[in-house]
Design an enzyme around this catalytic site. Sequence first.
Site, PDB file in Angstrom:
ATOM      1  N   GLY A  36      73.501 132.873  46.224  1.00  0.00           N
ATOM      2  CA  GLY A  36      72.754 132.803  47.472  1.00  0.00           C
ATOM      3  C   GLY A  36      73.631 132.950  48.707  1.00  0.00           C
ATOM      4  O   GLY A  36      73.152 133.354  49.767  1.00  0.00           O
TER       5      GLY A  36
ATOM      6  N   GLU B 296      74.846 134.688  39.059  1.00  0.00           N
ATOM      7  CA  GLU B 296      73.633 134.086  38.487  1.00  0.00           C
ATOM      8  C   GLU B 296      73.531 134.280  36.980  1.00  0.00           C
ATOM      9  O   GLU B 296      73.078 133.396  36.259  1.00  0.00           O
ATOM     10  CB  GLU B 296      72.379 134.653  39.177  1.00  0.00           C
ATOM     11  CG  GLU B 296      72.128 134.098  40.575  1.00  0.00           C
ATOM     12  CD  GLU B 296      72.876 134.825  41.685  1.00  0.00           C
ATOM     13  OE1 GLU B 296      73.779 135.639  41.375  1.00  0.00           O
ATOM     14  OE2 GLU B 296      72.561 134.590  42.860  1.00  0.00           O
TER      15      GLU B 296
ATOM     16  N   ALA C  34      73.016 128.899  45.789  1.00  0.00           N
ATOM     17  CA  ALA C  34      71.947 127.903  45.838  1.00  0.00           C
ATOM     18  C   ALA C  34      72.453 126.656  45.139  1.00  0.00           C
ATOM     19  O   ALA C  34      73.371 126.717  44.314  1.00  0.00           O
ATOM     20  CB  ALA C  34      70.710 128.451  45.155  1.00  0.00           C
TER      21      ALA C  34
ATOM     22  N   GLU D  79      74.052 136.583  49.133  1.00  0.00           N
ATOM     23  CA  GLU D  79      72.745 137.081  49.599  1.00  0.00           C
ATOM     24  C   GLU D  79      72.527 136.762  51.080  1.00  0.00           C
ATOM     25  O   GLU D  79      71.975 137.581  51.820  1.00  0.00           O
ATOM     26  CB  GLU D  79      71.634 136.470  48.736  1.00  0.00           C
ATOM     27  CG  GLU D  79      71.699 136.952  47.296  1.00  0.00           C
ATOM     28  CD  GLU D  79      70.723 136.230  46.385  1.00  0.00           C
ATOM     29  OE1 GLU D  79      70.896 135.016  46.153  1.00  0.00           O
ATOM     30  OE2 GLU D  79      69.775 136.874  45.912  1.00  0.00           O
TER      31      GLU D  79
HETATM   32  C1  HXC Z   1      75.774 122.745  43.766  1.00  0.00           C
HETATM   33  C2  HXC Z   1      78.029 123.095  43.981  1.00  0.00           C
HETATM   34  C3  HXC Z   1      77.842 124.490  43.979  1.00  0.00           C
HETATM   35  C4  HXC Z   1      76.518 124.985  43.872  1.00  0.00           C
HETATM   36  C5  HXC Z   1      79.942 124.078  44.148  1.00  0.00           C
HETATM   37  N1  HXC Z   1      79.343 122.888  44.108  1.00  0.00           N
HETATM   38  N2  HXC Z   1      79.055 125.076  44.081  1.00  0.00           N
HETATM   39  N3  HXC Z   1      76.999 122.223  43.873  1.00  0.00           N
HETATM   40  N4  HXC Z   1      75.525 124.080  43.764  1.00  0.00           N
HETATM   41  N5  HXC Z   1      76.238 126.275  43.898  1.00  0.00           N
HETATM   42  C6  HXC Z   1      79.973 121.567  44.141  1.00  0.00           C
HETATM   43  C7  HXC Z   1      80.647 121.214  42.824  1.00  0.00           C
HETATM   44  O1  HXC Z   1      79.707 120.731  41.901  1.00  0.00           O
HETATM   45  C8  HXC Z   1      81.625 120.162  43.267  1.00  0.00           C
HETATM   46  O2  HXC Z   1      80.950 118.935  43.454  1.00  0.00           O
HETATM   47  C9  HXC Z   1      82.041 120.654  44.658  1.00  0.00           C
HETATM   48  O3  HXC Z   1      81.016 121.542  45.092  1.00  0.00           O
HETATM   49  C10 HXC Z   1      83.360 121.421  44.622  1.00  0.00           C
HETATM   50  O4  HXC Z   1      83.259 122.460  43.669  1.00  0.00           O
HETATM   51  P1  HXC Z   1      84.300 122.677  42.460  1.00  0.00           P
HETATM   52  O5  HXC Z   1      83.595 123.421  41.392  1.00  0.00           O
HETATM   53  O6  HXC Z   1      84.945 121.378  42.080  1.00  0.00           O
HETATM   54  O7  HXC Z   1      85.400 123.601  43.175  1.00  0.00           O
HETATM   55  P2  HXC Z   1      86.321 124.701  42.481  1.00  0.00           P
HETATM   56  O8  HXC Z   1      86.829 124.221  41.156  1.00  0.00           O
HETATM   57  O9  HXC Z   1      87.302 125.105  43.524  1.00  0.00           O
HETATM   58  O10 HXC Z   1      85.368 125.933  42.182  1.00  0.00           O
HETATM   59  C11 HXC Z   1      84.714 126.623  43.261  1.00  0.00           C
HETATM   60  C12 HXC Z   1      83.588 127.553  42.699  1.00  0.00           C
HETATM   61  C13 HXC Z   1      82.667 126.719  41.788  1.00  0.00           C
HETATM   62  C14 HXC Z   1      84.244 128.685  41.899  1.00  0.00           C
HETATM   63  C15 HXC Z   1      82.860 128.123  43.902  1.00  0.00           C
HETATM   64  O11 HXC Z   1      82.257 125.530  42.510  1.00  0.00           O
HETATM   65  C16 HXC Z   1      81.454 127.445  41.336  1.00  0.00           C
HETATM   66  O12 HXC Z   1      81.518 128.273  40.413  1.00  0.00           O
HETATM   67  N6  HXC Z   1      80.295 127.134  41.932  1.00  0.00           N
HETATM   68  C17 HXC Z   1      79.017 127.688  41.566  1.00  0.00           C
HETATM   69  C18 HXC Z   1      78.916 129.108  42.016  1.00  0.00           C
HETATM   70  C19 HXC Z   1      77.614 129.754  41.573  1.00  0.00           C
HETATM   71  O13 HXC Z   1      77.330 129.880  40.362  1.00  0.00           O
HETATM   72  N7  HXC Z   1      76.734 130.162  42.537  1.00  0.00           N
HETATM   73  C20 HXC Z   1      75.486 130.765  42.254  1.00  0.00           C
HETATM   74  C21 HXC Z   1      74.413 129.731  42.191  1.00  0.00           C
HETATM   75  S1  HXC Z   1      72.863 130.444  41.730  1.00  0.00           S
HETATM   76  P3  HXC Z   1      81.559 117.534  42.920  1.00  0.00           P
HETATM   77  O14 HXC Z   1      80.474 116.554  43.255  1.00  0.00           O
HETATM   78  O15 HXC Z   1      81.838 117.691  41.470  1.00  0.00           O
HETATM   79  O16 HXC Z   1      82.807 117.363  43.766  1.00  0.00           O
HETATM   80  C22 HXC Z   1      72.234 131.105  43.125  1.00  0.00           C
HETATM   81  C23 HXC Z   1      70.857 131.686  43.011  1.00  0.00           C
HETATM   82  C24 HXC Z   1      70.263 132.039  44.364  1.00  0.00           C
HETATM   83  O17 HXC Z   1      72.843 131.108  44.137  1.00  0.00           O
HETATM   84  C25 HXC Z   1      68.804 132.426  44.243  1.00  0.00           C
HETATM   85  C26 HXC Z   1      67.896 131.296  43.994  1.00  0.00           C
HETATM   86  C27 HXC Z   1      66.427 131.702  44.043  1.00  0.00           C
END
Ligand code: HXC
Length: 260
Positions: free
Chosen positions: A111, A134, A66, A114
């Site tokens: 997400g 998460e 998400a 999921e």
């Molecule tokens: C918003 C995101 C994002 C996310 C990546 N980006 N994941 N933006 N939400 N979930 C964005 C980054 O901010 C960045 O933007 C660009 O995408 C590239 O990502 P990087 O982090 O620079 O890439 P990298 O270093 O290769 O790392 C990849 C990654 C990392 C390991 C996937 O991005 C990451 O850990 N992302 C979050 C993963 C996560 O925690 N997902 C769960 C979310 S909670 P900029 O603008 O800086 O270039 C969830 C809950 C669901 O899903 C249920 C809700 C009810």
Amino acid sequence: MDFQHLIYETAGSIAIVTINRPKALNALNRALLLELDQAFAAIADNRSIAAVIVTGAGEKSFVAGADIAEMSAFDLAEARAFSRLGQRAFQRIEELPQPVIAAVNGFALGGGCELAMACDFRIASVNARFGQPEVTLGVIPGFGGTQRLPRLVGQGMAAQLLYTGDMIGSDEALRIGLVNKVVPAESLIEEAKAIAGRIAGRGPLAVIAAKAALREGSNLDLNRAIAYEAELFASGFATADQKEGMAAFLQKRKAEFKGE
Ligand code: HXC
């Protein structure tokens, strides 16, 4: 169908839905989830589509979760509404009459994992990475992950993934049964299309009945579930496809199904 955050394409009777926010690694925001819900509502009513493939735009990510930027300022009511919105959209995918294949082309986190789990099954490229991170953000999955993950991989493995937030690679995902097959990145879509194509060549009403039996049956106790199976099996005998399928076998020719 035109969307801001999705690409909708068809190849014969196969639909391909691509999550398309590559700059944010295809993270799911509210607008995107609404579009996903609309797309699948339309596919459900379109019987010229026999199978669906869901994938992510770009080479790096299926869906990295998400949208954390959007979620970060949510109050309780907004968080609940967001969870319900995603759950509804994913339930629509799960309950779509036609089969849905996730072609996981990179990160499938939070997400994204999921979303892949709401599909009927998953195939992955070798660079795919799965996880429910998460807890690293101080929350838990909210799009069905705490429920679909243990159903797919068992309670113990799900517990480890949910409590550590660790990512696993495609080999481990294959080993624990989260994905059915791992293929080179460049052949992922072709492989997904090949499987979808084989599904599309079978009796369409039978495939829909098989999915209904599998999905609905899992919500019922065994006695009710096998009774439901018998009803669906019997209803196949009211179709022209059953007559054609069995006649073709007996006449040693290929069946020409009409979905009737
Ligand atoms: C918003 C995101 C994002 C996310 C990546 N980006 N994941 N933006 N939400 N979930 C964005 C980054 O901010 C960045 O933007 C660009 O995408 C590239 O990502 P990087 O982090 O620079 O890439 P990298 O270093 O290769 O790392 C990849 C990654 C990392 C390991 C996937 O991005 C990451 O850990 N992302 C979050 C993963 C996560 O925690 N997902 C769960 C979310 S909670 P900029 O603008 O800086 O270039 C969830 C809950 C669901 O899903 C249920 C809700 C009810």
